[in-house]
Design a protein around this motif. Structure first.
Motif, PDB file in Angstrom:
ATOM      1  N   LEU A  50       6.834   5.646  -0.043  1.00 11.61           N
ATOM      2  CA  LEU A  50       8.198   5.148   0.071  1.00 11.61           C
ATOM      3  C   LEU A  50       8.966   5.439  -1.207  1.00 11.61           C
ATOM      4  O   LEU A  50       8.443   5.272  -2.304  1.00 11.61           O
ATOM      5  N   ASP A  51      10.188   5.880  -1.066  1.00  7.26           N
ATOM      6  CA  ASP A  51      11.090   6.060  -2.192  1.00  7.26           C
ATOM      7  C   ASP A  51      11.606   4.675  -2.568  1.00  7.26           C
ATOM      8  O   ASP A  51      12.433   4.099  -1.852  1.00  7.26           O
ATOM      9  N   LYS A  52      11.098   4.115  -3.666  1.00  6.11           N
ATOM     10  CA  LYS A  52      11.437   2.748  -4.065  1.00  6.11           C
ATOM     11  C   LYS A  52      12.938   2.545  -4.235  1.00  6.11           C
ATOM     12  O   LYS A  52      13.447   1.454  -3.993  1.00  6.11           O
ATOM     13  N   SER A  53      13.654   3.585  -4.613  1.00  4.43           N
ATOM     14  CA  SER A  53      15.099   3.445  -4.799  1.00  4.43           C
ATOM     15  C   SER A  53      15.825   3.236  -3.465  1.00  4.43           C
ATOM     16  O   SER A  53      16.970   2.809  -3.446  1.00  4.43           O
ATOM     17  N   ARG A  54      15.136   3.528  -2.358  1.00 11.33           N
ATOM     18  CA  ARG A  54      15.742   3.369  -1.028  1.00 11.33           C
ATOM     19  C   ARG A  54      15.228   2.136  -0.291  1.00 11.33           C
ATOM     20  O   ARG A  54      15.684   1.847   0.806  1.00 11.33           O
ATOM     21  N   VAL A  55      14.274   1.417  -0.893  1.00 10.96           N
ATOM     22  CA  VAL A  55      13.760   0.180  -0.293  1.00 10.96           C
ATOM     23  C   VAL A  55      14.734  -0.938  -0.602  1.00 10.96           C
ATOM     24  O   VAL A  55      15.256  -1.019  -1.726  1.00 10.96           O
ATOM     25  N   ASN A  56      14.995  -1.784   0.376  1.00 15.74           N
ATOM     26  CA  ASN A  56      15.880  -2.925   0.174  1.00 15.74           C
ATOM     27  C   ASN A  56      15.448  -3.698  -1.070  1.00 15.74           C
ATOM     28  O   ASN A  56      14.293  -4.069  -1.199  1.00 15.74           O
ATOM     29  N   ARG A  57      16.364  -3.891  -2.002  1.00 18.75           N
ATOM     30  CA  ARG A  57      16.031  -4.516  -3.290  1.00 18.75           C
ATOM     31  C   ARG A  57      15.474  -5.946  -3.155  1.00 18.75           C
ATOM     32  O   ARG A  57      14.547  -6.317  -3.848  1.00 18.75           O
ATOM     33  N   GLY A  58      16.071  -6.712  -2.263  1.00 22.64           N
ATOM     34  CA  GLY A  58      15.585  -8.084  -2.041  1.00 22.64           C
ATOM     35  C   GLY A  58      14.165  -8.082  -1.519  1.00 22.64           C
ATOM     36  O   GLY A  58      13.333  -8.893  -1.942  1.00 22.64           O
ATOM     37  N   LEU A  59      13.889  -7.174  -0.604  1.00 15.81           N
ATOM     38  CA  LEU A  59      12.536  -7.055  -0.060  1.00 15.81           C
ATOM     39  C   LEU A  59      11.566  -6.583  -1.129  1.00 15.81           C
ATOM     40  O   LEU A  59      10.458  -7.120  -1.273  1.00 15.81           O
ATOM     41  N   LEU A  60      11.985  -5.623  -1.911  1.00 16.84           N
ATOM     42  CA  LEU A  60      11.134  -5.078  -2.968  1.00 16.84           C
ATOM     43  C   LEU A  60      10.743  -6.168  -3.956  1.00 16.84           C
ATOM     44  O   LEU A  60       9.588  -6.249  -4.381  1.00 16.84           O
ATOM     45  N   ALA A  61      11.670  -7.033  -4.294  1.00 14.27           N
ATOM     46  CA  ALA A  61      11.383  -8.130  -5.224  1.00 14.27           C
ATOM     47  C   ALA A  61      10.341  -9.083  -4.649  1.00 14.27           C
ATOM     48  O   ALA A  61       9.549  -9.666  -5.418  1.00 14.27           O
ATOM     49  N   LYS A  62      10.282  -9.218  -3.348  1.00 15.60           N
ATOM     50  CA  LYS A  62       9.327 -10.127  -2.715  1.00 15.60           C
ATOM     51  C   LYS A  62       7.918  -9.561  -2.633  1.00 15.60           C
ATOM     52  O   LYS A  62       6.963 -10.320  -2.513  1.00 15.60           O
ATOM     53  N   ILE A  63       7.786  -8.251  -2.693  1.00 17.69           N
ATOM     54  CA  ILE A  63       6.460  -7.669  -2.538  1.00 17.69           C
ATOM     55  C   ILE A  63       5.871  -7.120  -3.827  1.00 17.69           C
ATOM     56  O   ILE A  63       4.705  -6.770  -3.853  1.00 17.69           O
ATOM     57  N   GLU A  64       6.648  -7.040  -4.865  1.00 16.32           N
ATOM     58  CA  GLU A  64       6.109  -6.521  -6.134  1.00 16.32           C
ATOM     59  C   GLU A  64       5.622  -7.644  -7.019  1.00 16.32           C
ATOM     60  O   GLU A  64       5.953  -8.763  -6.937  1.00 16.32           O
TER      61      GLU A  64
ATOM     62  N   LEU B  11       0.827  -1.212   0.000  1.00 18.00           N
ATOM     63  CA  LEU B  11       0.000   0.000   0.000  1.00 18.00           C
ATOM     64  C   LEU B  11       0.862   1.263   0.000  1.00 18.00           C
ATOM     65  O   LEU B  11       0.579   2.222  -0.727  1.00 18.00           O
ATOM     66  N   ALA B  12       1.914   1.262   0.803  1.00 22.83           N
ATOM     67  CA  ALA B  12       2.784   2.436   0.896  1.00 22.83           C
ATOM     68  C   ALA B  12       3.515   2.697  -0.416  1.00 22.83           C
ATOM     69  O   ALA B  12       3.692   3.850  -0.821  1.00 22.83           O
ATOM     70  N   ILE B  13       3.932   1.643  -1.078  1.00 24.00           N
ATOM     71  CA  ILE B  13       4.613   1.808  -2.372  1.00 24.00           C
ATOM     72  C   ILE B  13       3.637   2.353  -3.409  1.00 24.00           C
ATOM     73  O   ILE B  13       3.954   3.291  -4.141  1.00 24.00           O
ATOM     74  N   ARG B  14       2.438   1.770  -3.449  1.00 25.00           N
ATOM     75  CA  ARG B  14       1.425   2.248  -4.409  1.00 25.00           C
ATOM     76  C   ARG B  14       1.053   3.706  -4.160  1.00 25.00           C
ATOM     77  O   ARG B  14       0.819   4.454  -5.102  1.00 25.00           O
ATOM     78  N   ALA B  15       0.994   4.093  -2.895  1.00 30.92           N
ATOM     79  CA  ALA B  15       0.623   5.458  -2.539  1.00 30.92           C
ATOM     80  C   ALA B  15       1.774   6.447  -2.739  1.00 30.92           C
ATOM     81  O   ALA B  15       1.572   7.656  -2.648  1.00 30.92           O
ATOM     82  N   GLY B  16       2.973   5.937  -3.003  1.00 32.47           N
ATOM     83  CA  GLY B  16       4.130   6.807  -3.195  1.00 32.47           C
ATOM     84  C   GLY B  16       4.736   7.309  -1.895  1.00 32.47           C
ATOM     85  O   GLY B  16       5.493   8.280  -1.900  1.00 32.47           O
TER      86      GLY B  16
END
Length: 161
Positions: A147-161, A140-145
């Motif tokens: 969180l700065d996606k470039s600062r989210v842990n890449r491994g974590l980001l891959a698991k939630i997208e 929800l936070a990513i969709r709402a903007g």
């Protein structure tokens, strides 16, 4: 009312009435592991509402390597100022730029001050946010903007997208 939030591991703060060696008001020494300092400082976030608390939890979860439960303690801000702790606002390092402004350091901590702080944390509210809820809140936070996606842990980001 303003509160401070600190990530903890809930099991370290639980009361164990079957442990004869631990007094009813005692805190097990393992809890001090959740109050690990750096340069005699402890990192906390100041929140004033349930919405801000949730936003901090999401920002902290976004810094992690994996999806997991997130435990935190919430304790009254006034308990620290009354006991004369040195508290200073310093920007945090989460993917949420707004949350970063809510970051504080409790400074100049001594061993005795850390033990005093452990008592404050112990008396606060301890909450667990489930892994499933963390995943939902991150999406929800990513969709709402928020969180700065470039600062989210890449491994974590891959698991939630």
């Amino acid at each position: 009312m303003a509160s401070f939030l600190r990530v903890i591991r809930q099991a370290r703060w639980l009361k164990h009435p079957d442990w004869e060696w631990l007094s009813p008001c005692g805190i097990q020494s393992d809890a001090l592991g959740d109050l690990q300092t750096r340069n005699n400082r402890l990192s906390v976030y100041r929140v004033e509402s349930d919405e801000e608390t949730e936003q901090v939890v999401v920002a902290l979860a976004a810094n992690r390597d994996n999806l997991a439960n997130l435990d935190y303690a919430l304790f009254d801000h006034s308990q620290l100022t009354e006991t004369q702790f040195a508290i200073c606002q310093e920007d945090g390092e989460t993917p949420d730029l707004r949350v970063n402004k809510w970051h504080y350091d409790i400074r100049n901590l001594t061993v005795s001050k850390l033990v005093e702080l452990a008592s404050v944390v112990s008396s606060g509210c301890h909450v667990r946010v489930s892994k499933k809820e963390i995943e939902k809140l991150l999406r929800l936070a990513i969709r709402a903007g928020n969180l700065d996606k470039s600062r989210v842990n890449r491994g974590l980001l891959a698991k939630i997208e």
